[in-house]
Design an enzyme around this catalytic site. Structure first.
Site, PDB file in Angstrom:
ATOM      1  CB  CYS A 259      -0.986  -0.021   1.163  1.00  0.00           C
ATOM      2  SG  CYS A 259      -0.270   0.183   2.810  1.00  0.00           S
ATOM      3  CG  HIS A 308      -4.694   0.197   3.764  1.00  0.00           C
ATOM      4  ND1 HIS A 308      -3.955  -0.734   3.060  1.00  0.00           N
ATOM      5  CD2 HIS A 308      -5.617   0.683   2.884  1.00  0.00           C
ATOM      6  CE1 HIS A 308      -4.416  -0.821   1.827  1.00  0.00           C
ATOM      7  NE2 HIS A 308      -5.422   0.029   1.695  1.00  0.00           N
ATOM      8  CG  HIS A 320      -6.497   0.390  -1.898  1.00  0.00           C
ATOM      9  ND1 HIS A 320      -6.733  -0.195  -0.673  1.00  0.00           N
ATOM     10  CD2 HIS A 320      -7.432  -0.130  -2.734  1.00  0.00           C
ATOM     11  CE1 HIS A 320      -7.767  -1.015  -0.756  1.00  0.00           C
ATOM     12  NE2 HIS A 320      -8.212  -1.001  -1.988  1.00  0.00           N
TER      13      HIS A 320
END
Length: 346
Positions: A259, A308, A320
């Site tokens: 990520c 994240h 993402h």
């Protein structure tokens, strides 16, 4: 002659024990036969467990990324210090050679100056302390001796700094190994659960994910959201160019990403350097706490520990790199699995 002795009777206690054991065995056997077989977890139960393991793996991945970044930084710093020490030692040797030449010339000219004692001492500080007066040395010799002292102190400090950084590096490498093992363990457990599903269940899960991804992509592309700055727009375009690229923990592109690897790579393509890890990226700009105030290209962070991050795509969607087994994709912020914390405008 045949024996007429009566056969020995079995011990009564032993008979009782054997009889009890046999009865217990029959009962257990009967219970085993009648017990219902353990039911396998459903597809949705497996998915919930797998999603939790992937979340834990991502948390460990960001810590792994931080340790890896620290290791690389320490290695560069140690290399720089070692280069400086090598150059400093060469300069020190040249200073000593210069003073030695002066002393030799003085000796040949017939004057035995106390400064010659310098070369019989390993410690210039000690010599200066013991010298009766500095008048015994020429100005040039005093300056040379002071330079030697300063260079020795500088080298000692640099060597000490290198030693401490080498200890820190060893500790960081140990942490890196532990985090890598933790990530791999979580991923292996998730894969084991997925392997317990039937082929039909696996296909159903894959179709559910694909359907959600297609819906998110349609929503994002149809959104009318204020574009970000030139840099944010360029970073977003870079991320879009990687749609479909596989997620790999610890990867920073261009053929795979995790990520924070995707977001740092995307902004690098826009000519902007941001930190490597999601937690560190929270300090890359101005924080935005309302989804309604986000612009395309803003960084968006999820979960209480900020493990994240993605890029805002508009209409409540992000681009993402979700987790192992997926690819870079659009996804609704409502399906990330953790709460939206805030955005950052770089």
């Amino acid at each position: 002659m045949a024996s007429h002795r009566r056969p020995k009777q079995p011990n009564r206690a032993r008979v009782t024990v054997l009889t009890t054991a046999a009865a217990a065995a029959v009962v257990l056997s009967s219970q085993g036969a009648n017990a219902a077989p353990t039911e396998k977890p459903s597809k949705d139960e497996v998915k919930a467990k797998v999603d939790k393991l992937y979340e834990q793996a991502e948390q460990a991945t960001e810590k792994y990324n931080g340790a890896k970044e620290k290791q690389e930084k320490l290695q560069k710093e140690i290399s720089t210090i070692q280069d400086n020490v090598a150059r400093g030692q060469q300069e020190l040797n040249e200073l000593r050679d210069g003073l030695g030449s002066m002393a030799s010339a003085q000796y040949r000219s017939g004057g035995i100056d106390p400064s010659v004692q310098l070369f019989l001492s390993a410690d210039p500080d000690d010599y200066l302390d013991k010298a009766s007066t500095l008048d015994q040395l020429s100005t040039q010799q005093v300056d040379g001796l002071k330079k030697i002292q300063e260079k020795q102190r500088e080298l000692a400090q640099q060597r000490s700094e290198a030693t401490e950084k080498l200890k820190d590096l060893a500790s960081t490498r140990s942490e890196l190994g532990k985090k890598k093992k933790e990530v791999q363990g979580k991923l292996a457990s998730a894969q084991k659960l997925l392997n317990s599903l039937t082929a039909e269940q696996k296909a159903q899960l894959a179709e559910e994910e694909n359907r959600a991804t297609r819906a998110s992509a349609r929503d994002a592309l149809s959104a009318k959201v204020p574009a970000g700055s030139g840099r944010a727009a360029a970073a977003f375009a870079a991320a879009q160019s990687k749609l479909g690229t596989p997620y790999v923990y610890g990867a920073t592109g261009p053929s795979s990403f995790d990520c924070s690897g995707l977001t740092s790579w995307a902004y690098a393509q826009a000519g902007v350097g941001i930190p490597r890890t999601s937690e560190a990226q929270t300090g890359a700009g101005t924080r935005i706490y309302s989804v309604g105030d986000l612009k395309v290209g803003d960084l968006v962070f999820f979960f209480n520990d900020l493990h994240h991050v993605g890029l805002y795509a508009g209409n409540g969607q992000i681009i993402h790199a979700p987790r192992t087994g997926t690819v870079v994709r659009y996804e609704s912020m409502n399906t990330i699995g953790g709460p939206f914390m805030f955005g950052v405008r770089v």
